[in-house]
Design a protein around this motif. Structure first.
Motif, PDB file in Angstrom:
ATOM      1  N   ARG A   1       0.868  -1.335   0.036  1.00 51.41           N
ATOM      2  CA  ARG A   1      -0.174  -0.161  -0.008  1.00 51.41           C
ATOM      3  C   ARG A   1       1.077   1.229   0.021  1.00 51.41           C
ATOM      4  O   ARG A   1       1.779   1.192   0.735  1.00 51.41           O
ATOM      5  CB  ARG A   1      -0.861   0.157   1.247  1.00 51.41           C
ATOM      6  CG  ARG A   1      -1.983  -1.229   1.235  1.00 51.41           C
ATOM      7  CD  ARG A   1      -3.145  -0.824   0.323  1.00 51.41           C
ATOM      8  NE  ARG A   1      -3.942   0.274   0.984  1.00 51.41           N
ATOM      9  CZ  ARG A   1      -4.849   0.894   0.365  1.00 51.41           C
ATOM     10  NH1 ARG A   1      -4.858   0.969  -0.987  1.00 51.41           N
ATOM     11  NH2 ARG A   1      -5.734   2.017   0.845  1.00 51.41           N
TER      12      ARG A   1
ATOM     13  N   THR B   1      -2.581   0.646  -4.528  1.00 52.60           N
ATOM     14  CA  THR B   1      -2.211  -0.626  -4.284  1.00 52.60           C
ATOM     15  C   THR B   1      -1.214  -1.294  -5.386  1.00 52.60           C
ATOM     16  O   THR B   1      -1.705  -1.359  -6.365  1.00 52.60           O
ATOM     17  CB  THR B   1      -3.363  -1.737  -3.756  1.00 52.60           C
ATOM     18  OG1 THR B   1      -3.989  -1.197  -2.896  1.00 52.60           O
ATOM     19  CG2 THR B   1      -2.634  -3.028  -3.629  1.00 52.60           C
TER      20      THR B   1
ATOM     21  N   LEU C   1      -3.279   2.763   5.038  1.00 53.84           N
ATOM     22  CA  LEU C   1      -2.421   1.813   4.280  1.00 53.84           C
ATOM     23  C   LEU C   1      -2.287   0.625   4.896  1.00 53.84           C
ATOM     24  O   LEU C   1      -1.149  -0.163   4.583  1.00 53.84           O
ATOM     25  CB  LEU C   1      -1.140   2.621   4.338  1.00 53.84           C
ATOM     26  CG  LEU C   1      -1.027   4.080   3.593  1.00 53.84           C
ATOM     27  CD1 LEU C   1       0.200   4.551   3.271  1.00 53.84           C
ATOM     28  CD2 LEU C   1      -1.798   3.757   2.109  1.00 53.84           C
TER      29      LEU C   1
ATOM     30  N   GLU D   1      -2.359  -3.465   5.280  1.00 57.10           N
ATOM     31  CA  GLU D   1      -2.033  -4.308   4.220  1.00 57.10           C
ATOM     32  C   GLU D   1      -2.637  -5.903   4.477  1.00 57.10           C
ATOM     33  O   GLU D   1      -3.106  -6.587   3.674  1.00 57.10           O
ATOM     34  CB  GLU D   1      -0.505  -4.477   3.743  1.00 57.10           C
ATOM     35  CG  GLU D   1       0.076  -3.519   2.865  1.00 57.10           C
ATOM     36  CD  GLU D   1       1.536  -3.672   2.594  1.00 57.10           C
ATOM     37  OE1 GLU D   1       2.187  -4.558   2.647  1.00 57.10           O
ATOM     38  OE2 GLU D   1       2.278  -2.409   2.342  1.00 57.10           O
TER      39      GLU D   1
END
Length: 583
Positions: A9, A18, A171, A173
């Motif tokens: 991210r 992404t 962000l 992941e």
């Protein structure tokens, strides 16, 4: 390039994305990153360059992808505590900072104690936080190169009282990152993860301990995460005590392979790809305690996926509240089947479906939104509210009577051999007939008139005038004038025929056709327009008055037969002002 990998991210100039591809592009020098933007309108393509597909975007938007250089300027991510302090404990400046300084003496010398009170105040402020919103602050629990504990130390001692946490549009992941934060928030109950794009959800879920912080969550929002049904099952399974779940704007078209938590009582699935109620039939098995089901803004058209109807189903009887607004319902069939498919249904929202904007009566005449309101109520005997409006006893009585009359009208206009087919579309026919009595059915074909004869082309018009009390030459209601007039006669000629028979000039007459039907008045209005299908904040109390439906036969070229169904008409003659008596 080792710092970049599929699923990473990133953010550049505030736009999150992404990584979907890392490598070379034919015809271009050097290394490239293929990214999918969180905001799909930011992209240029779908992962294809010059006919070759380098990656696929998960979004259905045709231009959600771009190619970027690894050397692009990337925004710096924050740890949870960095984001918390940035938003809720910003550094004091100016007079506030000066006020936080104290003078102390050390070994006989004066010195200034700088910032200790400020830090104490900040710590106290963070310690007492209960509702925390950290959306769109580029938060990550830890980077791929850091140990799990980095960025997580001191969370519990800093903010142990958080109960509601919004981590949307960040962000993250992996599910492990989110779990590691939740593990350190012992009072957390509500979690919002909207618009995070996690990778390898299924694979990572196995590492989440059953006693993790996610297990204490009772309400969660997983909107805009591009989840499939399997990923939704994995995410929700990590929250085994959840009661309220929102998974709107994802990629869900069916729950056939998705077992949601047993504890669910409220489920919101707005803006997905469901096309029928059958798509969510698995809820009867996985979530038998469900009370509220929101399917607003999908593509639902029917009860079953196809016309085969291979397997019957019933949704949980505990469901009492359903939202089907803004779907693609075009026929009454799905509404007729709601009582059997959702037997506990009491509260329904079904506004803004195509069905209600194109309603027609049995004889093809357009129907109003008020008609749609009544016909919906009449089909659902257990319903208590419709589109946020409470259904009164009188409304139900009027609606069911009106619905029964409409079925009778439909039967009257159809041949006898079509009766069973028509009644199959009205499951409440028998029940309503027992309650209100069966309406009289007068089929045209049963009148004994040859449809090709002259009699079939004539209308038997019963004419009377309220003005007969003042002008004895006019027919009154108890002794009317009966005239046969061809259906093909224009209204101009009808005025002439009736005026001649009454000994009056046609221009002195107003002809009112009494249809024998009734309309509601004082219906719910919004900005002066009937709006029974308005949203909650627009809904108004619905009136319950009725009036006879009448239509003035204004002189023109339109044939009389277009105003009347059947072989008989009742016309009231009113005199314009100054004729015999003032009106």
């Amino acid at each position: 390039m080792s710092a970049f990998y599929p699923g990473k991210r990133l953010s550049t100039k505030g736009e999150r994305c992404t990584v979907r591809y890392v490598g070379e592009i034919k015809g271009k020098q050097g290394q490239w990153l293929g990214v999918e933007w969180d905001d799909p309108t930011r992209g240029k393509h779908s992962g294809t360059h010059e006919g070759f597909e380098y990656f696929k975007c998960r979004s259905s938007h045709p231009k959600a992808g771009s190619f970027l250089r690894p050397s692009a300027t990337w925004d710096q991510s924050r740890t949870f505590l960095e984001a918390l302090r940035t938003k809720y404990a910003a550094i004091e400046t100016g007079d506030n900072a000066a006020a936080a300084q104290n003078t102390i003496r050390i070994s006989g010398k004066e010195a200034e104690e700088v910032g200790f009170e400020k830090i104490a105040r900040q710590q106290a402020q963070l310690h007492n936080l209960r509702i925390v919103v950290l959306d769109d602050l580029l938060v990550r629990a830890y980077d791929n190169t850091e140990t799990t504990s980095d960025g997580l130390d001191h969370i519990q001692e800093t903010c142990p009282n958080i109960t509601d946490l919004d981590l949307g549009r960040n962000l993250f992941e992996t599910l492990s990152e989110i779990s590691d934060i939740c593990d350190r928030l012992p009072k957390l109950k509500f979690l919002r993860l909207d618009a995070n794009r996690l990778r390898d959800v299924a694979g990572r879920a196995e590492s989440i301990a059953s006693a993790s912080g996610l297990a204490q969550i009772t309400s969660a929002s997983l909107d805009h995460m591009l989840c499939t049904d399997e990923e939704l099952e994995t995410l929700s399974s990590c929250m085994p005590n959840i009661r309220d779940l929102s998974a709107s704007t994802n990629q869900l078209g069916s729950l056939d392979y998705c077992d949601l938590p047993y504890t669910l009582t409220s489920l919101t699935l707005e803006d997905n790809n469901f096309t029928s109620l059958e798509n969510v039939k698995r809820l009867a098995k996985s979530s038998p305690l469900l009370k509220t089901l929101n399917l607003k803004n999908n593509q639902i058209t029917s009860t079953f996926k196809d016309q085969q109807r291979t397997e019957s189903f019933t949704l949980p009887e505990t469901i009492v509240d359903v939202d089907l607004a803004y779907n693609n319902i075009t026929s009454w069939s799905i509404i007729n089947e709601l009582p059997s498919k959702i037997p506990g249904l009491k509260h329904l929202r079904i506004a803004h479906n195509p069905l209600f904007s194109s309603l027609r009566s049995a004889d093809g005449k357009p129907m109003t939104s008020a008609d749609g309101y009544m016909l919906t109520i009449a089909r659902l005997p257990q319903l208590e509210t419709l589109n946020y409006s409470k259904i009164t006893d009188k409304e139900r009585l009027n609606s069911e009577s009106y619905y029964l009359s409409q079925i009778g009208r439909q039967l009257s206009l159809a041949p006898k051999e079509k009766e069973n087919e028509i009644l199959s579309a009205h499951p409440r026919w028998k029940e309503l007939c027992e309650e209100y009595g069966e309406p009289k059915i007068e089929r045209r074909t049963e009148s004994g008139i040859d449809p090709n004869s002259l009699a079939a082309r004539l209308l038997e018009c019963t004419i009377y005038s309220p003005a007969a009390a003042h002008l004895s030459t006019l027919p009154n209601e108890h002794n009317p004038l009966v005239v046969e007039i061809p259906k093909s006669c224009s209204i101009y000629k009808v005025h002439g025929v009736i005026g001649r028979r009454l000994g009056l000039e046609p221009t002195q007459l107003r002809l009112i056709l009494e249809t024998g039907e009734k309309d509601r008045v004082d219906m719910a209005t919004w900005n002066g327009v009937e709006a029974w299908d308005s949203d909650e904040e627009e809904a108004e109390e619905v009136g319950e008055e009725w009036k006879e439906r009448e239509e003035e036969l204004v002189a023109g070229t339109r044939p009389l037969g277009t105003f009347v169904d059947g072989q008989k008409a009742r016309i009231r003659v009113e005199l314009k002002a100054g004729v015999g008596t003032r009106q």
